[in-house]
Design a protein around this motif. Structure first.
Motif, PDB file in Angstrom:
ATOM      1  N   GLU A 354       0.836  -1.240   0.186  1.00 28.04           N
ATOM      2  CA  GLU A 354      -0.014   0.075  -0.002  1.00 28.04           C
ATOM      3  C   GLU A 354       0.634   1.351  -0.034  1.00 28.04           C
ATOM      4  OE1 GLU A 354      -2.229   0.805   3.728  1.00 28.04           O
ATOM      5  OE2 GLU A 354      -1.149  -0.958   4.186  1.00 28.04           O
ATOM      6  N   GLY A 355       0.069   2.239  -0.421  1.00 27.30           N
ATOM      7  CA  GLY A 355       0.899   3.651  -0.526  1.00 27.30           C
ATOM      8  C   GLY A 355       0.253   4.871  -1.326  1.00 27.30           C
ATOM      9  N   VAL A 356       1.164   5.550  -1.861  1.00 28.97           N
ATOM     10  CA  VAL A 356       0.171   6.581  -2.608  1.00 28.97           C
ATOM     11  C   VAL A 356       1.179   6.680  -3.980  1.00 28.97           C
ATOM     12  CG1 VAL A 356       0.124   8.861  -2.856  1.00 28.97           C
ATOM     13  CG2 VAL A 356       0.100   8.210  -0.793  1.00 28.97           C
ATOM     14  N   ASN A 361      -2.930   9.271  -5.896  1.00 37.11           N
ATOM     15  CA  ASN A 361      -3.844   8.286  -5.323  1.00 37.11           C
ATOM     16  C   ASN A 361      -3.487   7.017  -4.318  1.00 37.11           C
ATOM     17  OD1 ASN A 361      -2.743   6.951  -7.710  1.00 37.11           O
ATOM     18  ND2 ASN A 361      -3.776   5.118  -7.018  1.00 37.11           N
ATOM     19  N   GLU A 362      -4.189   6.912  -3.163  1.00 37.31           N
ATOM     20  CA  GLU A 362      -3.840   5.767  -2.324  1.00 37.31           C
ATOM     21  C   GLU A 362      -4.125   4.472  -3.018  1.00 37.31           C
ATOM     22  OE1 GLU A 362      -5.763   6.468   1.421  1.00 37.31           O
ATOM     23  OE2 GLU A 362      -4.461   8.417   1.714  1.00 37.31           O
TER      24      GLU A 362
END
Length: 455
Positions: A354-356, A361-362
């Motif tokens: 997970e991240g940006v 956008n996430e």
């Protein structure tokens, strides 16, 4: 001025030694070699195919007329000869010289996407384009002009569908690192164009469609391919690391992106593309009652597992025996053509990521199941990865050259290559064999071929 030959052998000798001629009048009943056979031999040569031929004969039956016209004659006249009719038919045949200007246009549009320049028009006006040596010199001149870049661009769009590269965007959940990366996309296309232009310039073998030990990269594409030591936006020819999977058009990123939908890769779509466009062996269309196989982005099953169930249907098995091997071999590349060991999924997997993303956008996705790029070709050849698959394909280099020849013919003439054209295609390949099916040589032999000259 008229040049007279007393028999068929002398007619052929004078044609080759004293030509070119504005037109030729042949008596069907010539001694030695009859006029029909002389006509056939003349029309089989690049110089003769553009020279109008008038056959003259005492035979007035329909069968003889048809045989003469099918033998390549532009007109057929029966004896006794009326001089006024003869003069009219000669004038009509001489008007066929307009075909030289048509040839100049066809040649210029093929290799430059433009109308003929002054040099080409002058040669057409003088009737010199029917000379094989002159035609070869003009082909080299056109290929070396800057306008040849337009030919490379438009041919690759037609052949490889590179103009569709922006039709899909990478999914921003599964592939957030690619969002809005137009530098990468533009570099993909430029690589393919520079590479094909290099095949022409260096007369490199058609086998380079499948594999090579070099390519053209800038900094962004080099990072994508894992090629070290390249900085800046300028492209350069770069040797690939040993065992790199990226040599050849087959595994260029532009091709791999065009054959994916941005979310998933499909061995079926990529397999059909390879069979149709790189191997020249298009599969039959699927039965209308059989649904398409869609990859499972949740990660519960791999596309290979889904296709195994699909092939249980007897109506699907025979086609998938051809389609699946190239598709499976390319499964080691993601939707943008980067090497991968595992799939990505949205629902389950061995590791949560997970991240940006680049677009802000996430995202959340998972490292999915391992990629299995092994398979068996229709001839029984086993491969574990794309490198082994390429070696199997290159066991038949003539098939690769034949497909490239036919793709170029379709682009050059605007007509499909039919069953009746098979001998002419084989002749092009035979004349290209000494150059190891060099791409420039293939282009030369296509233009010298009746398939191009008679269109």
């Amino acid at each position: 001025n008229a040049v007279v030959a007393l028999d068929g052998h002398e007619a052929l000798a004078r044609f080759h030694d004293d030509g070119p001629f504005d037109m030729i009048v042949l008596d069907v009943m010539m001694p030695g070699i009859d006029g029909l056979e002389v006509c056939r031999r003349l029309k089989a040569s690049p110089q003769g195919v553009l020279t109008p031929v008038l056959l003259v004969s005492a035979r007035s039956d329909t069968r003889s007329r048809v045989a003469g016209l099918y033998g390549g004659a532009d007109d057929y006249m029966t004896k006794p000869i009326d001089l006024r009719e003869f003069a009219a038919r000669v004038d009509a045949c001489l008007r066929v010289r307009d075909r030289y200007f048509a040839l100049a246009e066809r040649l210029s549009f093929f290799l430059g996407e433009s109308m003929p320049d002054d040099s080409l028009r002058a040669l057409a006006r003088q009737g010199k384009l029917r000379e094989s040596k002159t035609l070869r010199a003009e082909v080299d001149r056109l290929l070396d002009k800057p306008e040849a870049k337009r030919f490379v661009k438009e041919f690759l769009n037609s052949w490889l569908k590179l103009d569709e590269i922006n039709d899909t965007d990478p999914d921003r959940e599964l592939y957030p690192e690619y969002a809005g990366d137009w530098w990468l996309v533009n570099s993909m296309v430029e690589e393919s164009r520079l590479y094909f232009a290099d095949l022409i310039a260096g007369n490199r073998s058609a086998r380079n469609v499948i594999d090579a030990d070099y390519t053209f990269v800038d900094e962004r594409l080099a990072r994508h391919y894992g090629v070290p030591g390249v900085f800046g936006p300028s492209f350069r020819r770069k040797s690939l690391p040993e065992n790199s999977p990226y040599g050849g058009i087959l595994t260029q990123a532009a091709v791999l992106k065009v054959t994916a939908n941005g979310t998933v890769t499909s061995p079926v779509l990529r397999g059909v593309y390879v069979m149709e466009r790189l191997l020249g062996d298009p599969p039959s269309p699927p039965p209308p009652s059989v649904p398409a196989v869609e990859p499972d982005i949740r990660g519960a099953a791999t596309i290979r597992e889904l296709l195994k169930k699909h092939r249980a249907d007897a109506s699907c098995a025979s086609c998938h025996k051809k389609i699946d091997p190239p598709g499976f071999a390319l499964e080691s590349f993601d939707v943008m053509g980067r090497w991968r060991e595992n799939y990505r999924s949205l629902a389950q997997g061995s590791e949560r990521i997970e991240g940006v993303g680049r677009s802000g956008n996430e995202f959340v996705h998972f490292i999915g199941k391992e990629v299995d790029a092994s398979g068996v070709t229709p001839r029984g050849g086993h491969f574990d990865d794309i490198l082994q698959f390429k070696k199997l394909l290159l066991q038949d280099e003539e098939a690769i050259a034949r497909n490239l020849t036919e793709q170029l013919l379709v682009y050059a003439t605007g007509a499909p290559v039919g069953f009746a054209d098979r001998d002419d295609v084989s002749a092009i390949l035979e004349k290209s064999r000494a150059s190891a099916f060099g791409v420039r040589t293939i282009i030369h032999e296509i233009i010298q071929s009746p398939l191009f000259l008679r269109k």
